[in-house]
Write a protein that holds these residues in place. Sequence first.
Motif, PDB file in Angstrom:
ATOM      1  N   THR A  62       0.808  -1.219   0.000  1.00 25.86           N
ATOM      2  CA  THR A  62       0.000   0.000   0.000  1.00 25.86           C
ATOM      3  C   THR A  62       0.842   1.270   0.000  1.00 25.86           C
ATOM      4  OG1 THR A  62      -0.103  -0.142   2.411  1.00 25.86           O
ATOM      5  CG2 THR A  62      -1.933  -1.126   1.167  1.00 25.86           C
ATOM      6  N   TRP A 102       9.837   9.293 -10.085  1.00 21.93           N
ATOM      7  CA  TRP A 102       9.669   8.460 -11.278  1.00 21.93           C
ATOM      8  C   TRP A 102      10.988   8.341 -12.056  1.00 21.93           C
ATOM      9  CZ3 TRP A 102       5.261   6.413 -10.237  1.00 21.93           C
ATOM     10  CH2 TRP A 102       4.140   7.146  -9.879  1.00 21.93           C
ATOM     11  N   ARG A 139       5.926  -1.514 -13.164  1.00 27.64           N
ATOM     12  CA  ARG A 139       5.527  -0.797 -11.945  1.00 27.64           C
ATOM     13  C   ARG A 139       5.522   0.705 -12.197  1.00 27.64           C
ATOM     14  NH1 ARG A 139       3.381   1.658  -8.723  1.00 27.64           N
ATOM     15  NH2 ARG A 139       3.892   1.902  -6.490  1.00 27.64           N
ATOM     16  N   PRO A 176       4.931   9.779  -6.951  1.00 29.01           N
ATOM     17  CA  PRO A 176       3.543   9.433  -6.660  1.00 29.01           C
ATOM     18  C   PRO A 176       3.049  10.085  -5.376  1.00 29.01           C
ATOM     19  CG  PRO A 176       5.003   7.588  -6.160  1.00 29.01           C
ATOM     20  CD  PRO A 176       5.843   8.620  -6.849  1.00 29.01           C
ATOM     21  N   ARG A 193       0.113   5.925 -14.257  1.00 28.23           N
ATOM     22  CA  ARG A 193      -1.300   5.956 -14.678  1.00 28.23           C
ATOM     23  C   ARG A 193      -2.226   6.119 -13.484  1.00 28.23           C
ATOM     24  NH1 ARG A 193      -1.644   5.136 -19.984  1.00 28.23           N
ATOM     25  NH2 ARG A 193      -0.071   3.845 -21.031  1.00 28.23           N
ATOM     26  N   ALA A 194      -1.837   5.590 -12.347  1.00 29.05           N
ATOM     27  CA  ALA A 194      -2.685   5.692 -11.157  1.00 29.05           C
ATOM     28  C   ALA A 194      -2.604   7.065 -10.504  1.00 29.05           C
ATOM     29  CB  ALA A 194      -2.292   4.613 -10.149  1.00 29.05           C
ATOM     30  N   ASN A 195      -1.637   7.889 -10.891  1.00 30.00           N
ATOM     31  CA  ASN A 195      -1.445   9.182 -10.227  1.00 30.00           C
ATOM     32  C   ASN A 195      -1.723  10.376 -11.134  1.00 30.00           C
ATOM     33  OD1 ASN A 195       0.001   9.110  -7.315  1.00 30.00           O
ATOM     34  ND2 ASN A 195       0.523   7.247  -8.476  1.00 30.00           N
ATOM     35  N   ARG A 241       3.101   4.192  -1.296  1.00 30.95           N
ATOM     36  CA  ARG A 241       3.165   4.811  -2.620  1.00 30.95           C
ATOM     37  C   ARG A 241       4.458   4.501  -3.349  1.00 30.95           C
ATOM     38  NH1 ARG A 241       4.696  11.269  -2.032  1.00 30.95           N
ATOM     39  NH2 ARG A 241       6.245  11.057  -0.371  1.00 30.95           N
ATOM     40  N   GLU A 287       4.992   2.330 -15.077  1.00 40.69           N
ATOM     41  CA  GLU A 287       3.830   2.702 -15.888  1.00 40.69           C
ATOM     42  C   GLU A 287       2.553   2.620 -15.066  1.00 40.69           C
ATOM     43  OE1 GLU A 287       1.410   1.305 -19.904  1.00 40.69           O
ATOM     44  OE2 GLU A 287       3.454   0.580 -19.560  1.00 40.69           O
ATOM     45  N   GLN A 288       2.419   1.554 -14.295  1.00 42.93           N
ATOM     46  CA  GLN A 288       1.214   1.409 -13.465  1.00 42.93           C
ATOM     47  C   GLN A 288       1.098   2.566 -12.472  1.00 42.93           C
ATOM     48  OE1 GLN A 288       1.585   0.258  -9.893  1.00 42.93           O
ATOM     49  NE2 GLN A 288      -0.589   0.800  -9.641  1.00 42.93           N
ATOM     50  N   GLY A 289       2.223   2.937 -11.862  1.00 41.16           N
ATOM     51  CA  GLY A 289       2.191   4.004 -10.876  1.00 41.16           C
ATOM     52  C   GLY A 289       1.843   5.349 -11.486  1.00 41.16           C
ATOM     53  N   ARG A 292      -3.716  13.335 -12.594  1.00 41.88           N
ATOM     54  CA  ARG A 292      -4.851  14.200 -12.222  1.00 41.88           C
ATOM     55  C   ARG A 292      -5.489  14.740 -13.495  1.00 41.88           C
ATOM     56  NH1 ARG A 292      -4.064  18.625  -7.717  1.00 41.88           N
ATOM     57  NH2 ARG A 292      -6.227  18.866  -8.410  1.00 41.88           N
TER      58      ARG A 292
END
Length: 768
Positions: free
Chosen positions: A426, A455, A495, A517, A501-503, A428, A497-499, A505
Amino acid sequence: MNRRDFLQSTVAGAAIVGTKQGVAAAPLPPLAPDALAGHTKLTEITIDGTRWAVWEDLRDADGAISFASPTGGLSLAKRTEPMFATADPPHLGLQMRDIALADADLLADRLLAGGGDPDPDRVRDAAPPSGSQFDADKIGARLPWTTFVGTRQAEDTMPVFRNGRTRTYRPEHRFPELSGDDIALHRREGLLGGWLPAVHKVIPREGGGHWDLLVFADTDADNRFIVETWHRTLHVEDGRIVAADYGHSYAPYPPRRAHPTPEAFYTALFRFARAWQAELVPGVTVSLPDAEWADMANHAFAKELIVRPGGTWPKYGAVDRDYYGSEYDGFQDTFTSSLYANLLWGRFAQARAVLDQYFTDFVFPDGLVDMRGPETGQYGLTLALIARYLRLTGDAATIGKHRDKIRATATLLADLHDASLKLPATDRGHGLIHGWSESDACLHPDPTLWWKPYWANSAFAVRGWREIAGIWVGIGGSAADAADWTDRAHRLQQRLEQGIRANIRRDLKPAYIGPLPGVDETFRQALSHGKRSEQGWPHRAYAELLQAGVLPPDLEALVIDCVRGHGGTTLGVVANVGAPNAESRDILGFISYGYAEALLRQDRIEEYLLFLYSHRFHAHTRGSWVAGEVSGITGDLALFCIPAQLTIPKLLRWMLAYEDADADRLHLARAVPTRWILSGKSIAIADAPTRWGPCGFSMRQVAADRIEATVQMPPRSPRETLLRVRLPSGRAIHRITIDGKTAAAPRGSDIPLPASGRPERRITIDLV
């Protein structure tokens, strides 16, 4: 030979053979029959038994100095630029407060409005020249120098001030009118011979005519630290010399030290020019409609040799303790920017010297560097450049010599990766590499604020592992190591790319992605509170993230839009981002080239050209081309650093020849300005090194409706070689023939060149 013997021998016209480094320059061809028409003969000198007449075109302040003999000639052109603002009003009519506080890059928006390539003259006039409007009493402890000279062998440099004085010689001793810098505020400035490190100044005289000043370092001097300098000051009116002064290093001390004769000065000048021509025998040659671009590249490499003691020991800056102090010598950016630029231009001997020296003296056995605050992303870039070095040079011996330290560098990143994987899922930063992004982080009371999962740290680790794994077994490394790094690169990229895309705004326009992140504010908002923020130095974090080139195209485009749309660029160049300030908006001269490379990959060529032009005109002083680490757009005085100086060579090389890192594809002429294409002048690059071998092309408009090109194919042809012909609106390609055979229609403006055994392809492009 000591200095006194040298001066006496030049006065007598005696010869001194060779250059200081013992490298012979190329033979000199004769001058054109009319080359000296209208020129004034100044004197004669004898060098190596040959009598040379010295001529100068005094009709024009930019008139050449030429040396002519029965067997050859040497012509040193002049080209000066105004060191004062030429546009009224400045900033394209926009108010500085609006430019500074806007999230959008208002100057870039205006320069790119309407489409098509930006106008370089308009870019030039968008802000006052760097170093043109500073107050010497308000620059702190710094000396108000604006350029410097030096040699490869000296371990220091000599500053030159606005009126042409140095720390040891003042032209105003003979000409009191030149006293003080105010006399030189409306000067023009340049470099002799286009790129040679000889400063040329033209200062208008209130009573008419002008002062013409030349300053260069003595390439025959053998003092370890002292930079000896030659000086010439002329009062010129109506194409004739009214008065002249020649100097060497110090004021006269009669009867032992007198002013040198003109013969001594011109002998030294001839030897200086030949020494530098021998130093910079290029691996890559270019011919461009605007010759100053090639000159800028040459001068950047000359400046590197001047700044580095002995030509190899690293120095971040020059003259001032900041940034010439030894605490900066191990700065990773100095190493990576130099290795990258020299590789791109085929300067393999210098690249080898820089690599070997850095790993010998600045890399510890555990992979850490001898520098205060290691920048985590630069470790990955270092690994990628080592792999590039081997692919281009085949020099396995140098790489093998440092194999253990290279492995330690790669495993250092692996250790950081392992530490991140132990964090809760969990968190970041789970699975992302933590560490400082910026070296200066370590100087703050609590540097842990910036020990974060930027990043860029992970992006460059992916690139570094991927590239070093590809060459590791071939230099005797472990197959298990190569497999581990390849696997890590794959997992970390997923990881990353996933991070990202999840962040994202998407409630902001343009969409926003922070430099790491879990951030709630944009970087400008975070920095506006007057306290330290983990989003500090976002310019580096974004530039490195983009330079790594590991993001899918949609995310790469989103990051570019985010940077430009949320206050991260100035005049199209990455900004030096801080708290918003109504009085300033600065340009980041160094490390920002990663952003430009991403623009090229994204085919945002107009923005790429804006970056190139803005860096040339606003991150450098005019004429003498001193590149600033950070440069304002109000004429203030920037601090020089060599990584900024080595940016233009990279951008120019990529413009002409660029290889995709992850595709078997070579781009030629991808970002050549449209005005060059239809100029009727040659555009050419030869022997540009790539992983497939040296390549190049030449292209020229030979008629209103026809362009002819020749391509030097690399020995091992990539799957795709694309020659781009960028045409302005209203012009298009009608027909293409390759080696006399009609070819398929182009892919947009890209002409695919089929692989064949032929080393050279001849292309005719008919236009409508």
